[in-house]
Design a protein around this motif. Structure first.
Motif, mmCIF file in Angstrom:
data_model
loop_
_atom_site.group_PDB
_atom_site.id
_atom_site.type_symbol
_atom_site.label_atom_id
_atom_site.label_comp_id
_atom_site.label_asym_id
_atom_site.label_seq_id
_atom_site.Cartn_x
_atom_site.Cartn_y
_atom_site.Cartn_z
ATOM 1 N N PRO A 152 12.802 23.623 -8.173
ATOM 2 C CA PRO A 152 12.385 24.791 -7.608
ATOM 3 C C PRO A 152 10.394 24.574 -7.175
ATOM 4 N N LEU A 153 10.155 25.616 -5.898
ATOM 5 C CA LEU A 153 9.456 25.893 -5.999
ATOM 6 C C LEU A 153 8.360 27.055 -6.734
ATOM 7 N N VAL A 154 6.873 26.485 -7.074
ATOM 8 C CA VAL A 154 6.059 28.134 -7.524
ATOM 9 C C VAL A 154 5.563 28.356 -6.781
ATOM 10 N N THR A 155 6.043 29.720 -6.540
ATOM 11 C CA THR A 155 5.135 30.202 -5.214
ATOM 12 C C THR A 155 3.184 31.190 -6.240
ATOM 13 N N LYS A 156 2.792 31.444 -5.062
ATOM 14 C CA LYS A 156 0.812 30.937 -5.743
ATOM 15 C C LYS A 156 1.507 32.561 -6.662
ATOM 16 N N LYS A 157 2.006 33.758 -6.544
ATOM 17 C CA LYS A 157 1.803 34.635 -7.601
ATOM 18 C C LYS A 157 2.290 34.479 -8.854
ATOM 19 N N GLU A 158 3.595 33.395 -8.548
ATOM 20 C CA GLU A 158 4.125 33.500 -9.913
ATOM 21 C C GLU A 158 3.456 32.554 -11.120
ATOM 22 N N ILE A 159 2.107 31.198 -10.363
ATOM 23 C CA ILE A 159 0.824 30.126 -10.944
ATOM 24 C C ILE A 159 0.290 31.448 -11.537
ATOM 25 N N THR A 160 -0.447 32.539 -10.653
ATOM 26 C CA THR A 160 -0.985 33.208 -11.270
ATOM 27 C C THR A 160 -0.571 34.502 -12.368
ATOM 28 N N SER A 186 0.647 -1.341 -0.181
ATOM 29 C CA SER A 186 -0.140 0.076 -0.237
ATOM 30 C C SER A 186 0.634 1.067 -0.263
ATOM 31 N N PHE A 187 0.364 2.713 -0.142
ATOM 32 C CA PHE A 187 1.199 3.692 -0.415
ATOM 33 C C PHE A 187 0.400 4.824 1.001
ATOM 34 N N ASN A 188 1.379 4.944 1.212
ATOM 35 C CA ASN A 188 1.213 6.188 2.316
ATOM 36 C C ASN A 188 1.356 7.474 1.587
ATOM 37 N N LEU A 189 0.872 8.278 1.336
ATOM 38 C CA LEU A 189 0.652 9.563 0.694
ATOM 39 C C LEU A 189 0.936 10.989 1.658
ATOM 40 N N ILE A 190 2.343 11.685 2.124
ATOM 41 C CA ILE A 190 2.140 12.815 2.374
ATOM 42 C C ILE A 190 2.594 13.809 2.456
ATOM 43 N N LEU A 191 1.510 14.679 1.559
ATOM 44 C CA LEU A 191 1.682 15.643 0.515
ATOM 45 C C LEU A 191 1.348 17.105 1.057
ATOM 46 N N SER A 192 1.699 17.867 1.566
ATOM 47 C CA SER A 192 1.309 19.191 1.796
ATOM 48 C C SER A 192 0.306 19.992 1.014
ATOM 49 N N GLY A 193 -0.769 20.647 2.137
ATOM 50 C CA GLY A 193 -1.798 21.252 1.082
ATOM 51 C C GLY A 193 -1.983 20.240 -0.276
ATOM 52 N N GLU A 194 -3.287 20.914 -1.113
ATOM 53 C CA GLU A 194 -4.152 20.114 -1.457
ATOM 54 C C GLU A 194 -2.815 20.573 -3.208
ATOM 55 N N THR A 195 -2.607 21.567 -3.248
ATOM 56 C CA THR A 195 -1.906 21.132 -4.552
ATOM 57 C C THR A 195 0.196 21.599 -4.248
ATOM 58 N N LEU A 196 0.640 21.397 -4.877
ATOM 59 C CA LEU A 196 2.452 22.078 -5.152
ATOM 60 C C LEU A 196 2.631 22.068 -6.135
ATOM 61 N N PHE A 197 3.354 23.392 -6.260
ATOM 62 C CA PHE A 197 3.924 23.240 -7.212
ATOM 63 C C PHE A 197 4.641 24.212 -7.513
ATOM 64 N N VAL A 198 5.223 23.194 -9.335
ATOM 65 C CA VAL A 198 6.682 23.029 -9.058
ATOM 66 C C VAL A 198 7.357 24.004 -10.257
ATOM 67 N N SER A 199 8.638 23.527 -10.991
ATOM 68 C CA SER A 199 9.189 24.276 -11.969
ATOM 69 C C SER A 199 9.945 23.831 -12.443
ATOM 70 N N ALA A 200 9.940 22.553 -13.161
ATOM 71 C CA ALA A 200 10.342 21.206 -14.112
ATOM 72 C C ALA A 200 9.629 20.806 -15.566
ATOM 73 N N ASP A 201 10.275 19.629 -15.831
ATOM 74 C CA ASP A 201 9.702 18.942 -17.191
ATOM 75 C C ASP A 201 8.695 18.226 -16.705
ATOM 76 N N PHE A 202 7.364 18.623 -16.531
ATOM 77 C CA PHE A 202 6.605 17.471 -16.080
ATOM 78 C C PHE A 202 6.737 16.014 -16.319
ATOM 79 N N SER A 203 7.091 15.962 -18.283
ATOM 80 C CA SER A 203 7.359 14.331 -18.175
ATOM 81 C C SER A 203 8.195 14.236 -17.993
ATOM 82 N N LYS A 204 9.347 14.934 -17.674
ATOM 83 C CA LYS A 204 11.221 13.949 -16.857
ATOM 84 C C LYS A 204 10.314 13.605 -15.723
ATOM 85 N N ILE A 205 9.647 14.282 -14.860
ATOM 86 C CA ILE A 205 9.632 14.558 -14.161
ATOM 87 C C ILE A 205 8.850 13.399 -13.288
#
Length: 199
Positions: free
Chosen positions: A187-195, A68-87
């Protein structure tokens, strides 16, 4: 080949064809990085959602081993700046390895935490672990700690190369008999950058 043996040998051929296909793709991917010819498609995306979706692809395998998996994820969403398919590829490799080296009826812990403009992602198993003297070798091409295990021996090399080319960090902590934790930082993407990106 007798008729009753044909299915057996066809399955062997299919298995080897799939293995060689994966090996070729991984080698081509690594060679692109080596020649600096790889194109990275950097976007902002939700790593939490990517983890959840990747985990779902392993449902069948996990049911067989009662993992089984135990997912420990901070917040509902957590945005990163990267190449999606490669990550996504990195996550697939790490989760696939965790399942291979985990005991039946065990838990795999996947964590994603955002702090200090960075996102820390880890995949932890409670499996067989890796001896300290072997931990550097696992990032070399074609290295397989267990030769009986399926795989090309390129997954970790490729994963480390991808993360490093995205400007991140990649590492492992392991203890024999207690399991392994593979981690990477992006790298983390801030809410301002997402907007601003209108995501």
């Amino acid at each position: 080949i007798p008729v009753e043996m044909q299915d057996k040998y066809l399955n062997i051929i299919l298995f080897e064809t799939e293995r060689l296909n994966k090996l070729t793709k991984s080698l081509l991917e690594l060679n692109k990085f080596g020649s600096h010819g790889v194109m990275l498609d950097i976007t902002s995306f939700d790593i939490n959602h990517t983890i959840r979706m990747t985990v779902q692809t392993f449902e069948g395998t996990c049911m067989e081993k009662h993992i089984s998996f135990n997912l420990i994820l901070s917040g509902e969403t957590l945005f990163v700046s990267a190449d999606f398919s490669k990550i996504q590829q990195v996550l697939y490799n790490l989760i696939d390895n965790a399942i291979k080296f985990s005991h039946n009826d065990s838990v795999i812990y996947i964590q994603a935490v955002g702090q200090y403009e960075k996102v820390f992602v880890s995949v932890k198993d409670t499996g067989i672990g890796i001896p300290k003297e072997e931990q550097e070798k696992i990032f070399s091409r074609f290295t397989k700690l267990d030769r009986e295990m399926q795989g090309t021996g390129l997954g970790l090399t490729l994963s480390q190369t991808i993360v490093h080319n995205l400007g991140g960090r990649f590492g492992v902590e392991s203890e024999v008999g207690k399991g392994s934790t593979f981690w990477f930082i992006l790298p983390l993407v801030t809410k301002k950058e997402i907007t601003n990106d209108k995501i």
